[in-house]
Design a protein around this motif. Sequence first.
Motif, PDB file in Angstrom:
ATOM      1  N   GLY A 263       0.781  -1.218   0.000  1.00 34.37           N
ATOM      2  CA  GLY A 263       0.000   0.000   0.000  1.00 34.37           C
ATOM      3  C   GLY A 263       0.813   1.268   0.000  1.00 34.37           C
ATOM      4  N   SER A 264       2.106   1.208  -0.292  1.00 35.36           N
ATOM      5  CA  SER A 264       2.948   2.384  -0.340  1.00 35.36           C
ATOM      6  C   SER A 264       3.821   2.323  -1.582  1.00 35.36           C
ATOM      7  CB  SER A 264       3.809   2.491   0.927  1.00 35.36           C
ATOM      8  OG  SER A 264       4.552   3.708   0.923  1.00 35.36           O
ATOM      9  N   THR A 265       4.695   3.313  -1.751  1.00 31.75           N
ATOM     10  CA  THR A 265       5.572   3.381  -2.912  1.00 31.75           C
ATOM     11  C   THR A 265       7.009   3.546  -2.457  1.00 31.75           C
ATOM     12  OG1 THR A 265       5.342   5.781  -3.108  1.00 31.75           O
ATOM     13  CG2 THR A 265       3.741   4.402  -4.307  1.00 31.75           C
ATOM     14  N   CYS A 266       7.920   3.331  -3.393  1.00 31.63           N
ATOM     15  CA  CYS A 266       9.341   3.499  -3.078  1.00 31.63           C
ATOM     16  C   CYS A 266       9.656   4.949  -2.707  1.00 31.63           C
ATOM     17  CB  CYS A 266      10.196   3.073  -4.271  1.00 31.63           C
ATOM     18  SG  CYS A 266      10.179   1.304  -4.618  1.00 31.63           S
ATOM     19  N   ALA A 267       9.005   5.892  -3.393  1.00 30.44           N
ATOM     20  CA  ALA A 267       9.275   7.303  -3.103  1.00 30.44           C
ATOM     21  C   ALA A 267       8.852   7.676  -1.693  1.00 30.44           C
ATOM     22  CB  ALA A 267       8.550   8.176  -4.128  1.00 30.44           C
ATOM     23  N   ASP A 268       7.660   7.253  -1.266  1.00 34.27           N
ATOM     24  CA  ASP A 268       7.193   7.595   0.084  1.00 34.27           C
ATOM     25  C   ASP A 268       8.071   6.969   1.148  1.00 34.27           C
ATOM     26  OD1 ASP A 268       5.173   9.018  -1.081  1.00 34.27           O
ATOM     27  OD2 ASP A 268       3.681   7.408  -0.903  1.00 34.27           O
ATOM     28  N   ILE A 269       8.435   5.703   0.951  1.00 35.46           N
ATOM     29  CA  ILE A 269       9.275   5.031   1.959  1.00 35.46           C
ATOM     30  C   ILE A 269      10.658   5.661   1.993  1.00 35.46           C
ATOM     31  CG2 ILE A 269      10.298   2.827   2.600  1.00 35.46           C
ATOM     32  CD1 ILE A 269       7.903   1.454   1.308  1.00 35.46           C
ATOM     33  N   GLY A 270      11.204   6.005   0.808  1.00 35.98           N
ATOM     34  CA  GLY A 270      12.518   6.639   0.782  1.00 35.98           C
ATOM     35  C   GLY A 270      12.518   7.994   1.462  1.00 35.98           C
ATOM     36  N   GLU A 271      11.457   8.780   1.271  1.00 37.43           N
ATOM     37  CA  GLU A 271      11.378  10.085   1.940  1.00 37.43           C
ATOM     38  C   GLU A 271      11.284   9.927   3.451  1.00 37.43           C
ATOM     39  OE1 GLU A 271       8.120  12.132   0.250  1.00 37.43           O
ATOM     40  OE2 GLU A 271       9.067  12.412  -1.724  1.00 37.43           O
ATOM     41  N   THR A 272      10.514   8.946   3.898  1.00 37.15           N
ATOM     42  CA  THR A 272      10.403   8.722   5.350  1.00 37.15           C
ATOM     43  C   THR A 272      11.746   8.322   5.940  1.00 37.15           C
ATOM     44  OG1 THR A 272       8.094   8.047   5.079  1.00 37.15           O
ATOM     45  CG2 THR A 272       9.212   7.379   7.103  1.00 37.15           C
ATOM     46  N   ALA A 273      12.440   7.428   5.261  1.00 40.08           N
ATOM     47  CA  ALA A 273      13.754   7.013   5.767  1.00 40.08           C
ATOM     48  C   ALA A 273      14.743   8.168   5.752  1.00 40.08           C
ATOM     49  CB  ALA A 273      14.271   5.844   4.920  1.00 40.08           C
ATOM     50  N   PHE A 274      14.683   9.011   4.735  1.00 42.87           N
ATOM     51  CA  PHE A 274      15.623  10.141   4.666  1.00 42.87           C
ATOM     52  C   PHE A 274      15.348  11.161   5.773  1.00 42.87           C
ATOM     53  CE2 PHE A 274      16.625  14.406   3.056  1.00 42.87           C
ATOM     54  CZ  PHE A 274      17.997  14.261   2.848  1.00 42.87           C
ATOM     55  N   ARG A 275      14.077  11.461   6.044  1.00 38.73           N
ATOM     56  CA  ARG A 275      13.747  12.443   7.074  1.00 38.73           C
ATOM     57  C   ARG A 275      14.185  12.007   8.447  1.00 38.73           C
ATOM     58  NH1 ARG A 275       8.730  12.751   4.341  1.00 38.73           N
ATOM     59  NH2 ARG A 275       7.807  11.483   6.013  1.00 38.73           N
ATOM     60  N   HIS A 276      14.151  10.719   8.715  1.00 43.02           N
ATOM     61  CA  HIS A 276      14.497  10.224  10.054  1.00 43.02           C
ATOM     62  C   HIS A 276      15.884   9.609  10.107  1.00 43.02           C
ATOM     63  CE1 HIS A 276      10.064  10.418  10.091  1.00 43.02           C
ATOM     64  NE2 HIS A 276      10.194  10.677  11.393  1.00 43.02           N
ATOM     65  N   GLY A 277      16.662   9.732   9.029  1.00 38.73           N
ATOM     66  CA  GLY A 277      18.045   9.271   9.054  1.00 38.73           C
ATOM     67  C   GLY A 277      18.191   7.769   9.144  1.00 38.73           C
ATOM     68  N   VAL A 278      17.324   7.042   8.496  1.00 40.62           N
ATOM     69  CA  VAL A 278      17.395   5.578   8.508  1.00 40.62           C
ATOM     70  C   VAL A 278      18.153   5.126   7.267  1.00 40.62           C
ATOM     71  CG1 VAL A 278      16.093   3.422   8.487  1.00 40.62           C
ATOM     72  CG2 VAL A 278      15.259   5.400   9.800  1.00 40.62           C
ATOM     73  N   LEU A 279      19.199   4.326   7.459  1.00 39.88           N
ATOM     74  CA  LEU A 279      19.995   3.809   6.353  1.00 39.88           C
ATOM     75  C   LEU A 279      19.223   2.705   5.627  1.00 39.88           C
ATOM     76  CD1 LEU A 279      22.718   3.713   4.809  1.00 39.88           C
ATOM     77  CD2 LEU A 279      23.481   2.027   6.507  1.00 39.88           C
ATOM     78  N   VAL A 280      19.128   2.816   4.312  1.00 40.29           N
ATOM     79  CA  VAL A 280      18.407   1.835   3.493  1.00 40.29           C
ATOM     80  C   VAL A 280      19.378   1.207   2.502  1.00 40.29           C
ATOM     81  CG1 VAL A 280      16.552   1.490   1.815  1.00 40.29           C
ATOM     82  CG2 VAL A 280      16.217   3.050   3.741  1.00 40.29           C
ATOM     83  N   HIS A 281      19.428  -0.121   2.480  1.00 38.51           N
ATOM     84  CA  HIS A 281      20.299  -0.841   1.551  1.00 38.51           C
ATOM     85  C   HIS A 281      19.587  -1.257   0.273  1.00 38.51           C
ATOM     86  CE1 HIS A 281      23.063  -2.162   5.115  1.00 38.51           C
ATOM     87  NE2 HIS A 281      23.268  -0.916   4.746  1.00 38.51           N
ATOM     88  N   GLN A 282      18.289  -1.449   0.344  1.00 35.05           N
ATOM     89  CA  GLN A 282      17.539  -1.880  -0.844  1.00 35.05           C
ATOM     90  C   GLN A 282      16.137  -1.293  -0.772  1.00 35.05           C
ATOM     91  OE1 GLN A 282      16.761  -6.052  -1.130  1.00 35.05           O
ATOM     92  NE2 GLN A 282      16.053  -5.977  -3.247  1.00 35.05           N
ATOM     93  N   LEU A 283      15.641  -0.883  -1.939  1.00 34.88           N
ATOM     94  CA  LEU A 283      14.296  -0.336  -2.050  1.00 34.88           C
ATOM     95  C   LEU A 283      13.818  -0.665  -3.463  1.00 34.88           C
ATOM     96  CD1 LEU A 283      12.430   1.309  -0.161  1.00 34.88           C
ATOM     97  CD2 LEU A 283      13.163   3.362  -1.380  1.00 34.88           C
ATOM     98  N   ALA A 284      12.892  -1.632  -3.585  1.00 36.31           N
ATOM     99  CA  ALA A 284      12.505  -2.104  -4.921  1.00 36.31           C
ATOM    100  C   ALA A 284      11.041  -2.500  -4.917  1.00 36.31           C
ATOM    101  CB  ALA A 284      13.360  -3.309  -5.331  1.00 36.31           C
ATOM    102  N   ASP A 285      10.405  -2.267  -6.071  1.00 37.13           N
ATOM    103  CA  ASP A 285       9.015  -2.690  -6.277  1.00 37.13           C
ATOM    104  C   ASP A 285       8.978  -4.175  -6.628  1.00 37.13           C
ATOM    105  OD1 ASP A 285       7.759  -0.214  -5.853  1.00 37.13           O
ATOM    106  OD2 ASP A 285       8.308   0.438  -7.878  1.00 37.13           O
ATOM    107  N   GLU A 286       8.020  -4.902  -6.046  1.00 36.93           N
ATOM    108  CA  GLU A 286       7.858  -6.328  -6.298  1.00 36.93           C
ATOM    109  C   GLU A 286       6.370  -6.655  -6.373  1.00 36.93           C
ATOM    110  OE1 GLU A 286       9.745  -8.662  -3.338  1.00 36.93           O
ATOM    111  OE2 GLU A 286      11.800  -8.208  -4.015  1.00 36.93           O
ATOM    112  N   THR A 287       6.114  -7.876  -6.819  1.00 37.75           N
ATOM    113  CA  THR A 287       4.762  -8.451  -6.745  1.00 37.75           C
ATOM    114  C   THR A 287       4.796  -9.523  -5.685  1.00 37.75           C
ATOM    115  OG1 THR A 287       4.346  -7.992  -9.065  1.00 37.75           O
ATOM    116  CG2 THR A 287       2.922  -9.610  -8.000  1.00 37.75           C
ATOM    117  N   GLY A 288       4.151  -9.311  -4.585  1.00 38.38           N
ATOM    118  CA  GLY A 288       4.268 -10.201  -3.444  1.00 38.38           C
ATOM    119  C   GLY A 288       3.313 -11.370  -3.493  1.00 38.38           C
TER     120      GLY A 288
END
Length: 686
Positions: A263-288
């Motif tokens: 229910g979210s997107t890579c852009a929204d999750i990346g912005e949240t991680a950037f604002r709170h200083g969370v290091l992200v190693h992978q961020l990719a769209d998939e079909t779960g």
Amino acid sequence: MIQALGLTSNSRKDLPPAVDDVSFDARAGHLTALLGAPGSGRTTVLRLMLELQQGRGITYFRGRPLHRIAHPSREVGVLLGDVPGHPARSVRGHLRMLCAAAGVPVRRADEVLEVVGLVSLRDERLGTLSRAMDRRLGLGCALLSDPHTLVLDDPADGLSSRENRWLYGVLRAHATQGGTVLFTVGDPKEAARTADRIVTLEKGRVVADQDAEDFARTRLRPRVAVRTPHAARLATLLAKEARTKRRSVEVVREDGNRLYVYGSTCADIGETAFRHGVLVHQLADETGDMGASAAQRFVDAESAAATGPLGAPSPIGSHASGTTPAAEPTTGAPANQPTDTAAPDAQETAATPELSAPARAESPPGHYTPSVTQNSPTTPTSEDTPVASAARATSPTPGSGTEDARSLPEAAKRTPNALPSLPPPISVRSAPSPLRPLRYEVRRAAGIGTGFLTGAAVLVVSALTAVVLARIGHTPQARLLAAWPRELPLPPAALGAGLLGALAFGDEFRHPALAADRGTVPRRLGLLVAKLLVAAATALALAVLTVGCDAEVLYLVYGRELSRVPADSLSLGASWIGLVVGCAWAGVLAAGTFRSTTAGLAAVVAVPVVVVPLVQKAWEGPSVRNAAGFPMRLREVLLSQWPFGGERYLTGAVRVLAQPVGGALALSLSALFCAYLLTALRGRVR
């Protein structure tokens, strides 16, 4: 169309059955996928459908069970595993041999080669084919008889994406022409991409039966894969923002540092991680893949929403429960998201009452009325309500597995919720005999070089043995031409004929191309007669060539004196041919009875080593009378003259049988033939 009803495998050692009450339909003109993880029972379902494994249930192929179809290969094309043909046989020769077995014209082999794209590899040996080419050949074998139904077990296993597209393109073309296609698959994405209808198995039970669109909507959902060393912190931040913005976001924490966000997107999750200083190693769209239980929850919820608590229609969006799975941390789940209300086992127990031991014992054998339970749910339509489904399950339908209501007991007629009877047992039946056995056997024997190499080796060994015997001397002329030293139990020609006869059945059991799905060879009289005729012709040619080659070699080495024909050539020739042909027949019968080439050759060698001494002791006993004058006494009994000197041929036959080797060989052939008939009759009774 395929109708599978109540398929249940036999349990072993107090373990639950691998397949339990599996029922589904595969429609004509559609691709139906049987989806399941390894161990879910999908291969067992196919084996029960094809009557390859004992159990209970029944499967109809266009209204008829498989054992009621006269020529099953013309109705159902099967691909189970690799092609089990002889590795030295060519691709074209293998298909031509199967054409004779199926009773179709030989030109069908070339047509199938064009369909599966193996025209350029038609002369390649089966043992040199790659995985992709082997799957193409297996599909060609299934299409050889132009069947209406195709049953394939994981046909795309080990294939590349390009080969997958080609394979499913061929299956789609077959379905477009009105055929039925059923295949197993383990990848949900591949099933949603290729099939029209998907039947999901889990632990031997049907948990969902859906169209491809419903399957993709309920089980395959877009998600974002996140890998971060601060997975717990990021999950908390995403949940907090979802509650603040009133968004439907679901976060699933995997083992380690991986998150799956629905229910979210890579852009929204990346912005949240950037604002709170969370290091992200992978961020990719998939079909779960939501798992098999997700589709089950959706179908249960759809059924409950369509019928309501008391059978009245209700809006599709209102579900009975809104709890979320405890194993998956969910934040802001949507109101119409299907969720689990109870464990699947508990749901099935509540929906399907189990038959107790007394009830099963009182059920009339041979009657089975499939019940509509939640083991194989479907999305309800205006014509597929529980009442209508139950009415169809209990009403007689031509070509289906339901029985007439008159065949049910009176108590079942009076009781609305009477328990259904057990499904009928599934008996494993032997494969049918080839429709053209003689043509099949000729192509089988001539399709590989084993027979030709064996014949060449026999001629070389026999010629060398004759030269050595002539050099040593003290060998009668008849034994010299046959290259039969007294120290050996049999001459090389007889041993070679026995080996070729043993290979006639031995290769069938090692590489069961005739009954690939059953792994054995049918013991049929027509197939036995064809093998005996081909073995006799081969032995006769080997006997004549051996004597001719030995005589020619002796003439070249020692002159005309050692290559002359004996005076009693007629009787000696009859004895020689009878010996070689008898050894070939002994090899055929013994290998067919004991299912082994080694056993066939051992039976040939046992004739002079074991049986001949026993026959000699019997002939030398005081109770045996002399058979001299038998033709004259027979002439007196029949009161007629033998035309064309027939008494000479009868006398020659009696002399051949009176010899120790001839009598022992006749006795051995009689015993082996009776043993073969007993094993064939025992297989038919079972």
